[in-house]
Motif scaffolding. Structure first.
Motif, PDB file in Angstrom:
ATOM      1  N   LEU A   1       0.825  -1.205   0.000  1.00 39.46           N
ATOM      2  CA  LEU A   1       0.000   0.000   0.000  1.00 39.46           C
ATOM      3  C   LEU A   1       0.859   1.254   0.000  1.00 39.46           C
ATOM      4  CD1 LEU A   1      -2.721  -1.098   2.580  1.00 39.46           C
ATOM      5  CD2 LEU A   1      -2.985  -0.922   0.106  1.00 39.46           C
ATOM      6  N   TRP A   2       1.963   1.248   0.726  1.00 39.71           N
ATOM      7  CA  TRP A   2       2.838   2.420   0.770  1.00 39.71           C
ATOM      8  C   TRP A   2       3.581   2.604  -0.548  1.00 39.71           C
ATOM      9  CZ3 TRP A   2       4.599   0.061   5.975  1.00 39.71           C
ATOM     10  CH2 TRP A   2       3.630   0.359   6.946  1.00 39.71           C
ATOM     11  N   PHE A   3       3.920   1.496  -1.213  1.00 39.28           N
ATOM     12  CA  PHE A   3       4.516   1.605  -2.545  1.00 39.28           C
ATOM     13  C   PHE A   3       3.544   2.270  -3.509  1.00 39.28           C
ATOM     14  CE2 PHE A   3       5.040   0.003  -6.843  1.00 39.28           C
ATOM     15  CZ  PHE A   3       6.386   0.200  -7.077  1.00 39.28           C
ATOM     16  N   ILE A   4       2.277   1.857  -3.462  1.00 33.66           N
ATOM     17  CA  ILE A   4       1.272   2.457  -4.339  1.00 33.66           C
ATOM     18  C   ILE A   4       1.076   3.926  -4.000  1.00 33.66           C
ATOM     19  CG2 ILE A   4      -1.143   2.361  -5.030  1.00 33.66           C
ATOM     20  CD1 ILE A   4      -1.070  -0.631  -4.436  1.00 33.66           C
ATOM     21  N   ALA A   5       1.033   4.251  -2.688  1.00 34.61           N
ATOM     22  CA  ALA A   5       0.867   5.650  -2.283  1.00 34.61           C
ATOM     23  C   ALA A   5       2.054   6.497  -2.728  1.00 34.61           C
ATOM     24  CB  ALA A   5       0.694   5.726  -0.766  1.00 34.61           C
TER      25      ALA A   5
ATOM     26  N   ILE B   1       0.353  -0.033 -11.838  1.00 33.44           N
ATOM     27  CA  ILE B   1       1.797  -0.117 -12.086  1.00 33.44           C
ATOM     28  C   ILE B   1       2.413  -1.232 -11.256  1.00 33.44           C
ATOM     29  CG2 ILE B   1       3.983   1.108 -11.767  1.00 33.44           C
ATOM     30  CD1 ILE B   1       2.517   3.680 -12.503  1.00 33.44           C
ATOM     31  N   LEU B   2       2.003  -1.344  -9.989  1.00 29.24           N
ATOM     32  CA  LEU B   2       2.524  -2.418  -9.148  1.00 29.24           C
ATOM     33  C   LEU B   2       2.129  -3.781  -9.690  1.00 29.24           C
ATOM     34  CD1 LEU B   2       3.946  -3.365  -6.562  1.00 29.24           C
ATOM     35  CD2 LEU B   2       1.775  -3.070  -5.352  1.00 29.24           C
ATOM     36  N   TYR B   3       0.916  -3.891 -10.188  1.00 29.76           N
ATOM     37  CA  TYR B   3       0.460  -5.163 -10.760  1.00 29.76           C
ATOM     38  C   TYR B   3       1.290  -5.539 -11.983  1.00 29.76           C
ATOM     39  CZ  TYR B   3      -2.558  -8.432 -13.281  1.00 29.76           C
ATOM     40  OH  TYR B   3      -3.047  -9.513 -13.972  1.00 29.76           O
ATOM     41  N   VAL B   4       1.545  -4.562 -12.864  1.00 31.54           N
ATOM     42  CA  VAL B   4       2.320  -4.839 -14.073  1.00 31.54           C
ATOM     43  C   VAL B   4       3.751  -5.239 -13.713  1.00 31.54           C
ATOM     44  CG1 VAL B   4       3.275  -3.797 -16.161  1.00 31.54           C
ATOM     45  CG2 VAL B   4       0.899  -3.366 -15.531  1.00 31.54           C
ATOM     46  N   LEU B   5       4.360  -4.513 -12.772  1.00 33.91           N
ATOM     47  CA  LEU B   5       5.729  -4.848 -12.363  1.00 33.91           C
ATOM     48  C   LEU B   5       5.789  -6.224 -11.721  1.00 33.91           C
ATOM     49  CD1 LEU B   5       6.925  -1.418 -10.869  1.00 33.91           C
ATOM     50  CD2 LEU B   5       7.493  -2.413 -13.098  1.00 33.91           C
ATOM     51  N   THR B   6       4.781  -6.564 -10.940  1.00 37.44           N
ATOM     52  CA  THR B   6       4.755  -7.893 -10.312  1.00 37.44           C
ATOM     53  C   THR B   6       4.635  -8.993 -11.354  1.00 37.44           C
ATOM     54  OG1 THR B   6       3.706  -6.932  -8.352  1.00 37.44           O
ATOM     55  CG2 THR B   6       3.570  -9.310  -8.611  1.00 37.44           C
ATOM     56  N   MET B   7       3.764  -8.807 -12.347  1.00 39.49           N
ATOM     57  CA  MET B   7       3.598  -9.816 -13.395  1.00 39.49           C
ATOM     58  C   MET B   7       4.874  -9.960 -14.223  1.00 39.49           C
ATOM     59  SD  MET B   7       0.688 -11.088 -12.871  1.00 39.49           S
ATOM     60  CE  MET B   7       0.640 -12.101 -14.338  1.00 39.49           C
ATOM     61  N   LEU B   8       5.534  -8.837 -14.546  1.00 38.18           N
ATOM     62  CA  LEU B   8       6.772  -8.913 -15.311  1.00 38.18           C
ATOM     63  C   LEU B   8       7.866  -9.641 -14.535  1.00 38.18           C
ATOM     64  CD1 LEU B   8       6.956  -5.362 -16.955  1.00 38.18           C
ATOM     65  CD2 LEU B   8       6.416  -7.536 -18.063  1.00 38.18           C
TER      66      LEU B   8
END
Length: 468
Positions: free
Chosen positions: A358-362, A386-393
């Protein structure tokens, strides 16, 4: 000649005790073609389904169709009625006119939500005879099916509260992306599964299937808190800048974080307790860290009037994402310590990684909304994507790369990928991933410190007003 008063008959309408917003929205909602069309089509289909159930000895598929249709209407159709509940008022510049009627922001939001929920309640009550008919034909439990229907309405009320809360966003595409698309496909998938007959064995499974009689009570309490949290989210977005609605909202979220998991712990269901801890942390943190900062002396003055403990409370309860980050940090650290001492430190580490995500997203949202300080929720959604895309990559690289041993360090870069180190599915150092996760709250702390300094003038003016 009779007096004029004896010739005038009283007009019967909604009682004056109801909120005028509820009366207006409910009257308009009941007159729409959508409500009448949904009611007529739903009952026509259910009559045919009930007749099919009576003529078929094995009515499992028919029962699944009935449950799926009810779920689609309650989970998709009625919540989507609040898609533009507040956005329409904001775009039409009629919000100020509503405020002039002495309606508070909370009553405006509550009226919008209650009108939709009362319509869905009317439809839910009208569906009970079909549940009784299904019991008469055999093959079902009357009390379990009735409770399942009631619980679906409670979930529908919570979904409606979420849609009304997100309707405060002016951008149509953002509301469609967050609300309409997931809600429509979730409701459509439930209907398709029901048509295939896979939902027949789970009918009423969310009702009384728990190991304790307290489980449905706790679930209803959890939905009640979620409705309050979402409606309060909407109310703070349309309230005046000097409003202190965030104080009551954050205190209630704190109480929910204590009470709901404790109820599950008392019944011996640790998994349910951790689930509620995670949900409350996510909802409370997202709400607190997407509030706009209003550097006004009237915001700090009520806290400074309460001696030293009021000043300490102001660090966590003052509206705005700056104090919302400190509030989120307090909640996460408290849950980590309590979970580690009462359950195990593995669960505590998972809660910490949820907070770091959550803090990364914030933090990402602060970069995205650098020039648009009031659009924190839209930027927060973009940061989550963005966090979702980076996690999938990262997952794809670690799964299909031929140099996995050299790329193991990538698993600890993001809080979401560090979860894979905990279950051993990916090689790497768990301690290194937990250490890297400390970077995100520290960076966000730096952003919050700069924003806190910009409100120094408002705090000094509040102190001068207090000493005058």
């Amino acid at each position: 000649m009779l007096p004029l008063m004896t010739l005038v008959q009283p007009i019967t309408d909604f009682p004056d005790r109801l909120s005028p917003m509820v009366v207006k929205e409910l009257r308009q909602g009941l007159r729409t073609r959508l409500f009448g069309g949904v009611m007529m089509v739903l009952h026509a289909i259910l009559v045919l389904v009930t007749l099919m159930r009576g003529a078929n000895s094995d009515g499992s598929e028919v029962r699944g169709i009935m449950d799926g249709l009810i779920t689609f209407v309650l989970f998709c159709i009625f919540p989507l009625c609040g898609f533009s509940a507040l956005a329409g008022e904001i775009k039409a510049n009629t919000m100020d006119m509503l405020v002039l009627t002495r309606l508070s922001a909370g009553r405006i939001v509550l009226g919008k939500w209650a009108a939709i929920v009362l319509q869905s309640l009317l439809v839910t009550v009208s569906l009970m005879p079909y549940i009784v008919a299904r019991y008469v034909y055999g093959g079902s439990e009357l009390f379990a099916d009735l409770w399942s229907l009631v619980f679906k309405w409670v979930i529908s009320a919570a979904l409606t509260a979420g849609v009304v809360a997100l309707s405060t966003q002016k951008q149509f595409w953002l509301r469609a992306l967050i609300i309409a698309v997931p809600l429509f496909f979730s409701g459509l998938s439930s209907m398709v599964w029901a048509g295939l007959g896979f939902m027949s064995g789970r009918s009423g499974g969310s009702s009384m299937g728990g190991s304790s009689l307290w489980e449905p009570v706790i679930q209803v309490l959890g939905c009640g808190w979620l409705i309050f949290a979402l409606l309060s989210f909407a109310a703070t977005r349309i309230a005046p800048p000097a409003s202190l609605l965030s104080v009551a909202k954050r205190l209630v979220n704190l109480a929910a974080l204590i009470v709901l998991p404790c109820l599950y712990w008392l019944t011996g269901q640790t998994g349910g307790a951790l689930f509620f801890v995670t949900v409350v942390l996510i909802v409370a943190s997202v709400d607190a860290m997407t509030e706009e900062v209003h550097a006004l002396p009237s915001v700090y003055l009520p806290f400074y009037q309460r001696s030293w403990w009021g000043k300490i409370a102001s660090w966590f309860l003052v509206p705005g994402w700056v104090h919302g980050f400190l509030y989120s940090l307090l909640l996460v650290l408290s849950c980590v310590v309590v979970t580690g001492l009462t359950d195990d430190w593995g669960s505590a580490a998972r809660i910490w990684l949820v907070g770091c995500s959550l803090w990364f997203i914030a933090l990402t949202s602060q970069f995205l909304s650098f020039r648009r300080t009031g659009d924190y929720l839209g930027a927060f959604c973009a940061g989550a994507f963005i966090l979702y895309v980076l996690t999938m990559l990262s997952s794809l690289i670690l799964s299909f790369s031929t140099r996995k041993a050299e790329l193991q360090w990538m698993a600890g870069l993001l809080p979401t990928t560090t979860f894979s180190l905990m279950d051993g599915s990916v090689g790497g150092s768990l301690q290194g991933g937990m250490a890297v996760s400390l970077v995100w709250p520290l960076f966000l702390w730096c952003f919050a410190s700069f924003a806190y300094r910009r409100s120094r003038g408002a705090r000094e003016e509040a102190r001068r007003a207090l000493s005058a």
